[in-house]
Design an enzyme around this catalytic site. Structure first.
Site, PDB file in Angstrom:
ATOM      1  N   GLY A   1     -29.448 -48.509 -52.106  1.00  0.00           N
ATOM      2  CA  GLY A   1     -28.187 -48.957 -52.680  1.00  0.00           C
ATOM      3  C   GLY A   1     -28.230 -50.453 -52.889  1.00  0.00           C
TER       4      GLY A   1
ATOM      5  N   LYS B   1     -13.606 -55.700 -38.604  1.00  0.00           N
ATOM      6  CA  LYS B   1     -13.596 -55.596 -40.062  1.00  0.00           C
ATOM      7  C   LYS B   1     -12.517 -54.613 -40.531  1.00  0.00           C
ATOM      8  CE  LYS B   1     -15.315 -56.427 -44.213  1.00  0.00           C
ATOM      9  NZ  LYS B   1     -16.672 -55.971 -44.621  1.00  0.00           N
TER      10      LYS B   1
END
Length: 315
Positions: free
Chosen positions: A3, A193
């Site tokens: 990716g 996060k």
């Protein structure tokens, strides 16, 4: 690098430019541009050229020392299908993604439908990764980083051990100008996060506004409430997010106030959205732990409905 989009391409370009042999799995026009010119990373006043091998087939590369998976959480089935040729006896696999990762809790079955990932990748190989970096693919093969000097990729063993492979990878990232500090428990960074995602990704997606714009006035108060709920959920599942590493700036957020988070980018471009990993799964854990999160519940429901109406999320 499995990716090589905005995040994966950034990491791949920097590692390649620092002298590592890097291969990337990509597709479409982005792959064609990378094959022709490598990865071009616009990084403040600098332009970094990463010379990499590129293919849409992992089998073209053979066994790797380390695989970093930078796919969106809802696209990980593609890695499960292709990963076998990449895995030698000691190959480590870093899953660098937003939200609750597939390996976090096997009760969250929707994060690994059919247990494809669990069957394909031995647990001993798995490292957690949390990316703090604002990037965008501005044209095929070209990535712009919005926070030069303030990028971070936190990696950690999922059993909280400190192994040589993890230290070596952190050192390689640091030499490539990607901060990668040690972490006591990668779950600290995952939930830290998530607090940002709860507070800004949801509001930006609902409103179409940038990060800076949702931090003002009434929206800012909603964002703060969502962030506090993330902190409470983390405590409820035994994680202290105050102990998570901070960016080189000393903060957790990027400081890129004009940036649109990836969830909003996906919505605007009609790409499948990470609603399950970033919103649904954390709330399942909150309910299991008995931690109320009314603000996040509302924001999550609104984003899920918005994404579903556009065909970008299915429960």
């Amino acid at each position: 690098m499995f990716g090589a989009g905005a995040v994966g391409g950034h990491v791949a370009a920097k590692l390649a430019a620092s002298g590592h042999e890097v291969s990337v799995v990509a597709r479409g026009a982005h792959l064609a541009a990378i094959r022709k010119n490598g990865i071009k990373l616009l990084h403040g006043p600098k332009t970094i050229h990463g010379k990499v091998q590129a293919s849409d087939r992992a089998a073209d590369f053979g066994r790797q020392d380390v695989v970093i998976v930078a796919l969106k959480a809802n696209m990980l089935g593609a890695f499960a299908m292709q990963c076998a040729p990449l895995l030698g006896n000691d190959t480590a696999v870093v899953f660098a993604q937003n939200g609750i990762p597939w390996w976090y809790d096997e009760r969250l079955e929707k994060l690994d439908p059919g247990r494809r990932l669990a069957r394909a990748i031995e647990r001993r190989r798995v490292l957690g990764g949390v990316v703090y970096s604002a990037n965008e693919v501005i044209e095929p093969g070209v990535i712009e980083n919005r926070v030069p000097g303030n990028n971070m990729l936190v990696i950690g063993e999922i059993d909280k051990q400190d192994r040589p492979r993890t230290r070596e990878l952190r050192e390689a990232l640091e030499r490539a100008d990607l901060a990668s500090p040690p972490v006591e428990d990668i779950r600290q960074s995952i939930w830290s996060k998530l607090g940002q995602n709860f507070a800004t990704s949801t509001l930006c997606t609902i409103t179409g506004l940038t990060v800076g714009e949702v931090r003002e006035g009434d929206l800012g108060r909603i964002a703060s409430a969502a962030g506090e709920e993330a902190r409470a959920i983390a405590r409820g599942v035994g994680v202290d997010i105050d102990r998570a590493p901070k960016r080189p700036s000393g903060r957790q957020d990027s400081g890129a106030v004009a940036h649109k988070p990836s969830m909003l980018q996906d919505y605007e471009r009609g790409r499948p959205m990470e609603v399950e990993s970033q919103l649904v799964a954390p709330l399942v854990l909150a309910r299991t732990a008995g931690v109320p999160a009314p603000t996040v519940e509302v924001l999550s429901a609104l984003v899920a409905a918005q994404a579903a109406a556009k065909g970008l999320f299915t429960r």
